[in-house]
Design a protein around this motif. Structure first.
Motif, PDB file in Angstrom:
ATOM      1  N   LEU A  46      -4.032  -4.166  -1.506  1.00 33.98           N
ATOM      2  CA  LEU A  46      -4.921  -5.147  -2.130  1.00 33.98           C
ATOM      3  C   LEU A  46      -4.586  -6.519  -1.579  1.00 33.98           C
ATOM      4  O   LEU A  46      -3.427  -6.934  -1.608  1.00 33.98           O
ATOM      5  N   GLU A  47      -5.603  -7.204  -1.053  1.00 37.29           N
ATOM      6  CA  GLU A  47      -5.386  -8.582  -0.598  1.00 37.29           C
ATOM      7  C   GLU A  47      -6.056  -9.548  -1.572  1.00 37.29           C
ATOM      8  O   GLU A  47      -7.232  -9.403  -1.908  1.00 37.29           O
ATOM      9  N   LEU A  48      -5.308 -10.557  -2.008  1.00 37.10           N
ATOM     10  CA  LEU A  48      -5.842 -11.562  -2.937  1.00 37.10           C
ATOM     11  C   LEU A  48      -6.025 -12.889  -2.201  1.00 37.10           C
ATOM     12  O   LEU A  48      -5.173 -13.274  -1.400  1.00 37.10           O
ATOM     13  N   CYS A  50      -8.519 -13.698  -0.025  1.00 30.09           N
ATOM     14  CA  CYS A  50      -8.693 -13.266   1.381  1.00 30.09           C
ATOM     15  C   CYS A  50      -9.487 -14.262   2.223  1.00 30.09           C
ATOM     16  O   CYS A  50      -9.513 -14.143   3.444  1.00 30.09           O
ATOM     17  N   GLY A  51     -10.156 -15.251   1.569  1.00 30.85           N
ATOM     18  CA  GLY A  51     -10.878 -16.289   2.319  1.00 30.85           C
ATOM     19  C   GLY A  51     -12.048 -15.714   3.088  1.00 30.85           C
ATOM     20  O   GLY A  51     -12.944 -15.090   2.519  1.00 30.85           O
ATOM     21  N   GLN A  52     -12.040 -15.882   4.415  1.00 32.93           N
ATOM     22  CA  GLN A  52     -13.108 -15.325   5.266  1.00 32.93           C
ATOM     23  C   GLN A  52     -12.634 -14.055   5.962  1.00 32.93           C
ATOM     24  O   GLN A  52     -13.308 -13.554   6.862  1.00 32.93           O
ATOM     25  N   ASP A  70     -11.595 -12.640  -3.504  1.00 33.47           N
ATOM     26  CA  ASP A  70     -11.496 -14.101  -3.415  1.00 33.47           C
ATOM     27  C   ASP A  70     -12.520 -14.663  -4.393  1.00 33.47           C
ATOM     28  O   ASP A  70     -13.543 -14.032  -4.657  1.00 33.47           O
ATOM     29  N   TYR A  71     -12.277 -15.876  -4.917  1.00 31.97           N
ATOM     30  CA  TYR A  71     -13.277 -16.435  -5.835  1.00 31.97           C
ATOM     31  C   TYR A  71     -14.400 -17.169  -5.114  1.00 31.97           C
ATOM     32  O   TYR A  71     -15.337 -17.615  -5.753  1.00 31.97           O
ATOM     33  N   SER A  72     -14.330 -17.269  -3.781  1.00 27.56           N
ATOM     34  CA  SER A  72     -15.413 -17.914  -3.033  1.00 27.56           C
ATOM     35  C   SER A  72     -16.447 -16.877  -2.608  1.00 27.56           C
ATOM     36  O   SER A  72     -16.169 -16.009  -1.779  1.00 27.56           O
ATOM     37  N   SER A  73     -17.658 -16.982  -3.178  1.00 34.97           N
ATOM     38  CA  SER A  73     -18.689 -16.003  -2.811  1.00 34.97           C
ATOM     39  C   SER A  73     -19.146 -16.235  -1.363  1.00 34.97           C
ATOM     40  O   SER A  73     -19.552 -15.285  -0.681  1.00 34.97           O
ATOM     41  N   VAL A  94     -15.868 -10.635  -5.342  1.00 37.64           N
ATOM     42  CA  VAL A  94     -15.622 -11.991  -5.840  1.00 37.64           C
ATOM     43  C   VAL A  94     -14.836 -11.873  -7.145  1.00 37.64           C
ATOM     44  O   VAL A  94     -15.243 -11.147  -8.052  1.00 37.64           O
ATOM     45  N   HIS A  95     -13.686 -12.544  -7.192  1.00 38.48           N
ATOM     46  CA  HIS A  95     -12.850 -12.451  -8.388  1.00 38.48           C
ATOM     47  C   HIS A  95     -11.903 -13.647  -8.459  1.00 38.48           C
ATOM     48  O   HIS A  95     -11.316 -14.039  -7.442  1.00 38.48           O
ATOM     49  N   ASP A  96     -11.759 -14.193  -9.653  1.00 37.80           N
ATOM     50  CA  ASP A  96     -10.796 -15.274  -9.893  1.00 37.80           C
ATOM     51  C   ASP A  96      -9.499 -14.636 -10.390  1.00 37.80           C
ATOM     52  O   ASP A  96      -9.510 -13.913 -11.399  1.00 37.80           O
ATOM     53  N   VAL A  97      -8.403 -14.895  -9.689  1.00 31.89           N
ATOM     54  CA  VAL A  97      -7.144 -14.203 -10.030  1.00 31.89           C
ATOM     55  C   VAL A  97      -6.550 -14.658 -11.364  1.00 31.89           C
ATOM     56  O   VAL A  97      -5.572 -14.080 -11.822  1.00 31.89           O
ATOM     57  N   ARG A  98      -7.155 -15.666 -11.983  1.00 30.12           N
ATOM     58  CA  ARG A  98      -6.692 -16.040 -13.334  1.00 30.12           C
ATOM     59  C   ARG A  98      -7.190 -15.041 -14.374  1.00 30.12           C
ATOM     60  O   ARG A  98      -6.769 -15.071 -15.512  1.00 30.12           O
ATOM     61  N   HIS A 114      -1.911 -14.451   1.461  1.00 32.42           N
ATOM     62  CA  HIS A 114      -1.432 -15.545   2.314  1.00 32.42           C
ATOM     63  C   HIS A 114      -2.028 -16.848   1.795  1.00 32.42           C
ATOM     64  O   HIS A 114      -3.253 -17.026   1.803  1.00 32.42           O
ATOM     65  N   MET A 115      -1.163 -17.731   1.301  1.00 32.77           N
ATOM     66  CA  MET A 115      -1.547 -19.073   0.845  1.00 32.77           C
ATOM     67  C   MET A 115      -2.522 -19.068  -0.333  1.00 32.77           C
ATOM     68  O   MET A 115      -3.334 -19.975  -0.451  1.00 32.77           O
ATOM     69  N   LEU A 116      -2.426 -18.061  -1.208  1.00 31.27           N
ATOM     70  CA  LEU A 116      -3.227 -18.097  -2.443  1.00 31.27           C
ATOM     71  C   LEU A 116      -2.433 -18.748  -3.580  1.00 31.27           C
ATOM     72  O   LEU A 116      -2.913 -19.655  -4.251  1.00 31.27           O
ATOM     73  N   LEU A 117      -1.193 -18.283  -3.779  1.00 36.16           N
ATOM     74  CA  LEU A 117      -0.409 -18.769  -4.928  1.00 36.16           C
ATOM     75  C   LEU A 117      -0.036 -20.237  -4.764  1.00 36.16           C
ATOM     76  O   LEU A 117       0.439 -20.878  -5.693  1.00 36.16           O
TER      77      LEU A 117
HETATM   78  C1  LIG Z   1      -5.560 -21.426   1.853  1.00 37.60           C
HETATM   79  S1  LIG Z   1      -6.909 -20.341   1.657  1.00 37.60           S
HETATM   80  C2  LIG Z   1      -6.274 -18.872   2.453  1.00 37.60           C
HETATM   81  C3  LIG Z   1      -7.345 -17.881   2.807  1.00 37.60           C
HETATM   82  C4  LIG Z   1      -6.849 -16.623   3.535  1.00 37.60           C
HETATM   83  N1  LIG Z   1      -5.778 -15.984   2.832  1.00 37.60           N
HETATM   84  C5  LIG Z   1      -6.414 -16.973   4.930  1.00 37.60           C
HETATM   85  O1  LIG Z   1      -5.204 -17.189   5.127  1.00 37.60           O
HETATM   86  O2  LIG Z   1      -7.272 -17.058   5.803  1.00 37.60           O
HETATM   87  C6  LIG Z   1      -6.790 -19.944  -0.066  1.00 37.60           C
HETATM   88  C7  LIG Z   1      -7.869 -19.002  -0.570  1.00 37.60           C
HETATM   89  O3  LIG Z   1      -7.619 -18.741  -1.959  1.00 37.60           O
HETATM   90  C8  LIG Z   1      -8.851 -18.708  -2.649  1.00 37.60           C
HETATM   91  N2  LIG Z   1      -8.559 -19.023  -4.069  1.00 37.60           N
HETATM   92  C9  LIG Z   1      -8.050 -20.168  -4.570  1.00 37.60           C
HETATM   93  N3  LIG Z   1      -7.904 -20.073  -5.896  1.00 37.60           N
HETATM   94  C10 LIG Z   1      -8.327 -18.828  -6.250  1.00 37.60           C
HETATM   95  C11 LIG Z   1      -8.420 -18.130  -7.484  1.00 37.60           C
HETATM   96  N4  LIG Z   1      -8.056 -18.716  -8.644  1.00 37.60           N
HETATM   97  N5  LIG Z   1      -8.876 -16.856  -7.472  1.00 37.60           N
HETATM   98  C12 LIG Z   1      -9.251 -16.264  -6.308  1.00 37.60           C
HETATM   99  N6  LIG Z   1      -9.212 -16.883  -5.099  1.00 37.60           N
HETATM  100  C13 LIG Z   1      -8.741 -18.146  -5.076  1.00 37.60           C
HETATM  101  C14 LIG Z   1      -9.729 -19.731  -1.940  1.00 37.60           C
HETATM  102  O4  LIG Z   1     -11.102 -19.490  -2.128  1.00 37.60           O
HETATM  103  C15 LIG Z   1      -9.292 -19.554  -0.484  1.00 37.60           C
HETATM  104  O5  LIG Z   1     -10.105 -18.603   0.158  1.00 37.60           O
END
Ligand SMILES: C[S@@+](CC[C@H](N)C(=O)[O-])C[C@H]1O[C@@H](n2cnc3c(N)ncnc32)[C@H](O)[C@@H]1O
Length: 218
Positions: A46-48, A50-52, A70-73, A94-98, A114-117
Motif C-alpha cells: 500500500l502506498e500512501l 502517491c502524488g502523480q 492520495d487526497y489529490s483527485s 482518493v483518500h485523506d489519511v486522517r 515518500h514525503m507524506l508524513l
Molecule cells: C511531497 S508530495 C509526495 C508525492 C509522492 N509521494 C512523490 O514522492 O512523488 C506529498 C503528497 O501527499 C499528499 N497528501 C498530503 N496530505 C495528505 C493527506 N492528509 N491525505 C492523503 N494525501 C495527502 C499530497 O497530495 C501529495 O501528493
C-alpha cells in the motif's frame, strides 16, 4: 503579510499545472528500498500520498501488487489515465489519511510513503496514520516512510505555522522531523533503521530520513 494556504488546493493546483511535478523517475527512497521489499518477498503493498505516481508505477512495473491513495483527485485521475495507456492494472483511490484506511486488518505485506508524513499533519495525526498502517499490516510486515528532517536547508525558514512546521514560498507546509520524533512515533513497531539521505528531485534539494519499521510477529 503572507497567509497560510489550504494544502489540498495547493496540491490540486500543482498537479494541474505540471504533469510531472516531481519528475518522471522513481524517488531516491523507492530506489533505496526496492531491494529490501524483494528480499522480504513483499507481494501486496500500500502506498500512501502517491502524488502523480512516480513510485507507484515503478513498483507496479517491478511486479508488486500496488494499492495507492492520495487526497489529490488531480493526481489520481492522471495516474488512472497513465495506467490505462500503459496497460497496467493498479488499485488507486482518493483518500485523506486522517480518515481510517479503507482496508481490512492484516491485508498488506508492506506500507510505503515518500514525503507524506512530512506534510501538514500534526504529531497526533501522524501517530494515527502510523497506527492505521500497523492495523493493515500483516505481522512481520514493513512500514517504510520518509520525512524531511531538521538538517534540511528549509528547516526553520519562511512562515512558521506550527511545531516544526513551515510554509515555503511555493505555499506548501512542511513538517520537519528531528530523529527523536521519529523514534517517539515508532510506538508498537520494531524500529529497523533510520537513515539520512538527500533527494534532489525537482524543485529543490531536500534532506530526509528513510525510516523502516516492522510490525512485530505475534
Ligand atoms: C511531497 S508530495 C509526495 C508525492 C509522492 N509521494 C512523490 O514522492 O512523488 C506529498 C503528497 O501527499 C499528499 N497528501 C498530503 N496530505 C495528505 C493527506 N492528509 N491525505 C492523503 N494525501 C495527502 C499530497 O497530495 C501529495 O501528493
Amino acid at each position: 503579510m503572507e497567509e497560510k494556504k489550504n494544502q489540498k488546493q495547493q496540491w490540486e493546483k500543482a498537479y494541474q499545472n505540471n504533469v510531472d511535478f516531481f519528475g518522471e523517475e522513481p524517488s531516491e527512497l523507492a530506489l533505496s528500498v526496492v531491494g529490501t521489499l524483494e528480499m522480504e518477498e513483499v507481494e501486496r503493498m500500500l502506498e500512501l500520498g502517491c502524488g502523480q505516481g512516480r513510485d507507484t508505477f515503478f513498483f507496479a512495473r517491478k511486479g508488486f501488487d500496488v494499492h495507492a491513495l492520495d487526497y489529490s483527485s488531480e493526481g489520481i485521475e492522471l495516474m488512472r489515465s497513465k495506467a490505462e495507456d500503459g496497460g497496467l492494472k493498479m488499485d488507486i483511490g482518493v483518500h485523506d489519511v486522517r480518515d481510517p484506511l479503507p482496508f481490512p486488518d492484516e491485508s498488506f505485506d508492506a506500507v510505503y510513503s515518500h514525503m507524506l508524513l512530512t506534510m501538514e499533519l500534526v504529531e497526533e495525526e501522524i501517530s494515527y496514520v502510523l497506527q492505521e498502517c500497523l492495523r493493515v499490516l500483516r505481522p512481520g510486515g514493513l512500514n517504510i516512510y520518509s520525512v524531511r528532517n531538521d538538517h534540511d536547508p528549509h528547516y526553520g525558514q519562511f512562515l512558521h505555522v506550527g511545531e516544526d512546521m513551515y510554509q515555503n514560498p511555493m505555499g506548501f507546509v512542511v513538517h520537519f522531523f528531528p530523529e527523536e520524533k521519529v523514534r517517539r512515533l515508532s510506538e508498537g513497531y520494531l524500529l529497523e533503521w533510520i537513515k539520512e539521505f538527500e533527494d534532489s528531485s525537482p524543485p529543490f534539494v531536500k534532506r530526509l530520513y528513510e525510516v523502516v519499521l516492522r510490525k512485530p510477529e505475534r
